[in-house]
Scaffold this motif. Structure first.
Motif, mmCIF file in Angstrom:
data_model
loop_
_atom_site.group_PDB
_atom_site.id
_atom_site.type_symbol
_atom_site.label_atom_id
_atom_site.label_comp_id
_atom_site.label_asym_id
_atom_site.label_seq_id
_atom_site.Cartn_x
_atom_site.Cartn_y
_atom_site.Cartn_z
ATOM 1 N N GLY A 483 0.554 -1.209 0.126
ATOM 2 C CA GLY A 483 -0.050 -0.073 0.202
ATOM 3 C C GLY A 483 0.721 1.188 0.005
ATOM 4 N N ALA A 484 2.178 1.118 0.212
ATOM 5 C CA ALA A 484 2.997 2.420 0.263
ATOM 6 C C ALA A 484 2.893 3.046 -1.307
ATOM 7 C CB ALA A 484 4.303 1.997 0.734
ATOM 8 N N LEU A 500 -5.371 -2.380 2.656
ATOM 9 C CA LEU A 500 -4.769 -3.318 1.913
ATOM 10 C C LEU A 500 -4.056 -4.346 2.731
ATOM 11 C CD1 LEU A 500 -3.327 -0.802 -0.843
ATOM 12 C CD2 LEU A 500 -5.647 -2.206 -1.013
ATOM 13 N N GLN A 501 -3.401 -3.901 3.537
ATOM 14 C CA GLN A 501 -2.790 -5.014 4.370
ATOM 15 C C GLN A 501 -3.744 -5.992 5.180
ATOM 16 O OE1 GLN A 501 -0.243 -2.929 7.079
ATOM 17 N NE2 GLN A 501 1.073 -2.184 5.429
ATOM 18 N N SER A 594 -9.739 -5.892 -8.665
ATOM 19 C CA SER A 594 -8.694 -5.374 -9.613
ATOM 20 C C SER A 594 -7.844 -4.669 -8.558
ATOM 21 C CB SER A 594 -9.273 -4.662 -10.857
ATOM 22 O OG SER A 594 -10.082 -3.599 -10.472
ATOM 23 N N SER A 595 -8.304 -3.685 -7.764
ATOM 24 C CA SER A 595 -7.685 -2.608 -6.874
ATOM 25 C C SER A 595 -6.829 -3.612 -6.169
ATOM 26 C CB SER A 595 -8.449 -1.923 -6.194
ATOM 27 O OG SER A 595 -9.130 -0.922 -6.932
ATOM 28 N N LEU A 596 -7.091 -4.594 -5.358
ATOM 29 C CA LEU A 596 -6.584 -5.666 -4.552
ATOM 30 C C LEU A 596 -5.319 -6.024 -5.474
ATOM 31 C CD1 LEU A 596 -5.978 -7.099 -1.909
ATOM 32 C CD2 LEU A 596 -7.771 -8.530 -2.428
ATOM 33 N N ALA A 597 -5.775 -6.668 -6.566
ATOM 34 C CA ALA A 597 -4.537 -7.311 -7.385
ATOM 35 C C ALA A 597 -3.638 -6.206 -7.821
ATOM 36 C CB ALA A 597 -5.319 -7.927 -8.789
ATOM 37 N N ASN A 598 -3.880 -5.018 -8.321
ATOM 38 C CA ASN A 598 -3.019 -4.139 -8.580
ATOM 39 C C ASN A 598 -2.229 -3.639 -7.316
ATOM 40 O OD1 ASN A 598 -3.767 -4.031 -11.190
ATOM 41 N ND2 ASN A 598 -5.218 -2.161 -10.846
ATOM 42 N N ILE A 629 2.241 -14.735 -8.288
ATOM 43 C CA ILE A 629 1.763 -14.267 -7.012
ATOM 44 C C ILE A 629 0.784 -13.240 -7.533
ATOM 45 C CG2 ILE A 629 2.229 -13.068 -4.829
ATOM 46 C CD1 ILE A 629 5.065 -13.919 -4.856
ATOM 47 N N PHE A 630 -0.644 -13.623 -7.218
ATOM 48 C CA PHE A 630 -1.752 -12.945 -7.603
ATOM 49 C C PHE A 630 -2.966 -13.322 -6.516
ATOM 50 C CE2 PHE A 630 -1.237 -16.642 -10.125
ATOM 51 C CZ PHE A 630 -2.713 -17.373 -10.139
#
Length: 837
Positions: A483-484, A500-501, A594-598, A629-630
């Motif tokens: 998330g940084a 996100l973490q 998709s936000s989590l994937a990106n 890793i996805f």
């Protein structure tokens, strides 16, 4: 997934009108002169946004005493956010009670309180400079009276009089009073700075016109632009407003500053120009949208439809997002020239313009048409004459569809994907026939039962997409990097990182699909008698209100984010979700998968080193392939983790919420090679009931001359012959001379010891005879000695050998977990019986 002709993100070739003057005149007729009354001043080309307008993305800081304007939905300005973070107050209490110091430098153009000096009910009208006084009064006090009296005494003495307000700054839209004859103090400093740096300023009026874009956060001015660009940007703004998009004055101001000197937006290549622009504040996204709107408008100007050109604009086709509700239009273009046959292109165009659909369906059909077009192009005549198409041409299309490969790794696409691609192409052909667009198409160009791909056998370790546990451990060690720098609407940086973490940890610990994690409700935890349960929805299979047992650690992670989540502002549509969407205009009411994937992709790329278990020729660990890793891979990891631990397959089926146990069984598949390697390792570490080494002579001996029973292998011949179903002493294995346990049975032995201890306590409570308690005690002692002996032997081995034994144990436990699954019995009904009908 398997796009042979990927959708282009943005236009790649502008359409330039031949007559710029006529183009400008046409645009003037298209714009609404009464657009946004009260906000837009057409003669001055000036926009002064209404803070209460729902689609003007400007807001005032929530702190009652603060004057700062900023992009909407941030809540607090930067100053107030920093003070609130250290205040210990709730957001509501802080917003109502905090008094922002007036000596804090105000935003340029912000309203300022008036000077406090007052005489005979008349107050000084000039703005506060410092110490609650305007600049003139404060300077007068400092020079003449500061040595003889205090400021309060001087204000009360009557030695000075209130002053009238000066005229406002000559910069259009600036409400500040002048400090000299022309500019307010901020603009006067900017003017002086330009002069010192050698910038050609010209007269003050000309300079003021050029810098008019540097206004308040809710204002912008289009006057500095060239004539055609003014109308183009105004047209783009009105188109954005008409489709329900929000206007962002800050982004428009930045865009205006970068469009100076350009004669028309149609004279620049959008992607090259966007690459040179400053990122942030959505300026690039807004420019791309304006460029798309102007390109489509230029087609209308020349009497063309959006699909007359080779580049088809997706929003003009009415395509919607595949997300919940399909709220967002899909931006971008497709190059229709990739479809070589005019008849196929016309059918596709008519279908896209008349059938309401989402962008994923259009993309699948378009890509299928490209594959079919390439296949027909190789046939005699290139497939351009629709009346000459035959069954052989359909076969050529089918063969091409059978060879579609994934765009990410080049592997052959799944059978379902390839068959679906062929099916949607034939659906389009059916549409052409129904609409009489393909009257001359022969009937042989159609479906046939022979055009079906054979079913593929499930390959070994089909579920082998799991992220290995050692790699997950390395990722967890760098969790602070997730998330940084990842942008997420107007949310604060610390909140983005924690959100996100949390999403990753829930994904890792629960094995839910990415969309199921992203769509968790805010109230997703249930705790009863100290046991935590996750409430979730099986979105893929439409089974809602599911429950999953989770650990206390995972529940604590969720509760920590819940506490932070309730303190931050989120889009109104996201109030009931654990992970909010970016904006109210998002396609989903919650975080998109998709936000989590990106974010995960950026995080994994930022981890300095990720090592696999594979060794190179020098014995060093090789780097792990980060493309493996996805988010979905952690569902596989969860299942594989439980399968390796020997969890019964029917239990894992419930945990994974599979309908068919066949799906779950894929996680228990172990290749023959891996199994034999595990037995080769384990047979050397077998002991007897007394703890003495009793290795098997070969892998064949291990399998053929023994049978796996719950707590070890058994070599008693009659029991081996009966498959473990003929034990004469009923599983009192530790007292049997044929008992041959190995380290792979350690968890089962330890669990059995715990069960025996519980049975012993129950027997005592029941006042059972002494021989019952004695028998249970002896079994506990025997099994404890067996487990202790194996544990001592393992601890004396080198670390590398211990790791090898642990890996072999996991493999054998997984084999036994599959073998131990018992199917439901079937009742055989013989013919001729009364129930046979």
């Amino acid at each position: 997934m398997t796009s042979p002709a990927p959708i282009i993100a943005d236009p790649v070739s502008p359409v330039v009108p031949l007559d710029l003057a006529s183009w400008t005149g046409w645009l003037q007729e298209q714009v609404d002169p009464l657009w946004r009354p009260g906000e837009w001043a057409q003669e001055a080309w000036f926009f002064d946004g209404d803070l209460d307008h729902p689609r003007t993305r400007v807001d005032k800081c929530r702190t009652t005493s603060c004057w700062t304007l900023m992009p909407a939905r941030r809540g607090f300005c930067r100053h107030c956010s920093e003070v609130h973070r250290n205040s210990g107050l709730s957001r509501e209490e802080f917003a109502a009670t905090y008094q922002r110091p007036r000596r804090i430098r105000l935003e340029q153009g912000a309203e300022r309180d008036a000077c406090v000096l007052e005489r005979d009910s008349m107050r000084c009208e000039r703005p506060i400079y410092t110490q609650d006084l305007c600049r003139t009064h404060y300077t007068s006090y400092r020079r003449r009276f500061s040595q003889t009296m205090s400021l309060e005494e001087w204000v009360a003495s009557g030695d000075t009089q209130p002053l009238q307000a000066r005229p406002t700054c000559i910069v259009r839209g600036c409400p500040n009073q002048r400090v000299l004859n022309t500019f307010c103090n901020p603009y006067y400093q900017s003017w002086e700075r330009d002069r010192r740096q050698g910038v050609e300023t010209g007269d003050p009026e000309a300079w003021a016109s050029r810098v008019a874009s540097n206004l308040r956060s809710n204002q912008f001015c289009l006057r500095p632009l060239e004539e055609a660009v003014r109308w183009e940007v105004l047209y783009g703004l009105q188109q954005r407003d008409a489709r329900g998009g929000a206007l962002e004055p800050a982004a428009t101001r930045l865009l205006v500053s970068r469009l100076g000197g350009i004669p028309s937006l149609l004279t620049v290549e959008p992607e090259d120009f966007a690459a040179r622009m400053l990122r942030g504040n959505n300026i690039v996204a807004q420019f791309r949208e304006f460029a798309r709107s102007i390109r489509l408008a230029s087609l209308s100007f020349r009497g063309m439809s959006p699909t007359d050109a080779d580049l088809w604009d997706l929003p003009s086709l009415g395509l919607k997002s595949a997300g919940l509700g399909g709220r967002r239009q899909r931006h971008g273009h497709v190059d229709a020239s990739a479809i070589r046959q005019p008849w196929l292109r016309e059918v596709l165009k008519t279908w896209a313009e008349t059938v309401s659909m989402k962008n994923d369906k259009f993309k699948r059909t378009f890509n299928a048409c490209v594959v079919a077009s390439d296949a027909l192009h190789t046939r005699p005549g290139g497939g351009k004459d629709v009346t000459r198409l035959r069954f052989a041409d359909v076969q050529a299309v089918f063969s091409a569809m059978s060879c579609i490969r994934r765009s990410d790794n080049g592997e052959l696409a799944s059978r379902k994907w390839r068959m679906d691609s062929f099916s949607v192409f034939l659906d389009l052909i059916d549409f052409g026939r129904k609409t009489d667009m393909l009257d001359g198409l022969p009937g042989s160009f159609n479906r046939d039962k022979t055009l079906v791909l054979p079913h593929e056998e499930t390959i070994e370790d089909a579920a082998g997409k799991a992220v290995p546990e050692p790699v997950i451990d390395q990722m967890d060690a760098h969790l602070h990097l997730m998330g940084a720098g990842f942008p997420y609407g107007e949310m604060e940086r610390a909140d983005i990182e924690l959100m996100l973490q949390t999403a990753y940890l829930v994904l890792r610990d629960t094995g839910r699909r990415p969309i199921e994690v992203a769509s968790l409700r805010l109230k997703c935890l249930e705790t009863r008698k100290g046991e935590n349960t996750l409430l979730w929805d099986n979105v893929k299979k439409r089974r809602y209100g599911r429950k999953l047992p989770i650990t206390r650690e995972t529940a604590d992670v969720i509760r920590t984010w819940q506490g932070r989540r309730r303190q931050i502002e989120v889009p109104s549509r996201s109030r009931k979700y654990l992970f909010p969407s970016i904006t109210d205009r998002s396609g989903f009411a919650h975080m998109e998968a998709s936000s989590l994937a990106n974010s995960m992709r950026e995080w994994v790329a930022a981890i300095p080193v990720l090592l696999s278990d594979e060794l190179d020729e020098h014995g060093a660990r090789m780097p792990f392939d980060r493309t493996l890793i996805f988010p979905y891979a952690f569902r596989h990891a969860y299942a594989q983790r439980h399968a390796d631990a020997g969890i019964p397959v029917d239990v894992l089926k419930e945990l994974m919420d599979h309908r068919s146990i066949v799906t779950t069984m894929s996680y228990y598949q172990v290749s023959l090679k891996r199994k034999r390697e595990a037995i080769t390792t384990m047979r050397r570490h077998t002991i007897d009931r007394s703890g003495r080494p009793a290795p098997f002579t070969s892998t064949t001996d291990y399998e053929a001359q023994s049978v796996a029973v719950p707590f070890g292998n058994c070599r008693e011949p009659s029991n081996v012959k009966a498959g473990g179903k003929a034990c004469a002493i009923r599983f009192q294995c530790a007292g049997c001379g044929f008992y041959r346990p190995d380290p792979s049975y350690m968890p089962a032995i330890e669990q059995h010891v715990n069960d025996l201890r519980a049975d012993l306590e129950t027997a005592k409570a029941m006042d059972a005879d002494d021989f019952v308690a004695r028998n249970l005690t002896d079994q506990i002692t025997a099994f404890t000695n067996v487990a202790g002996t194996m544990r001592d032997r393992l601890s004396s081995l080198p670390e590398a050998e211990r790791e090898e034994i642990e890996e072999a144990s996991a493999v054998l436990r997984k084999v036994r977990a599959t073998r131990d699954h018992t199917l439901l019995p079937l009742t055989v009904i013989r013919k001729g019986t009364p129930d046979a009908g």
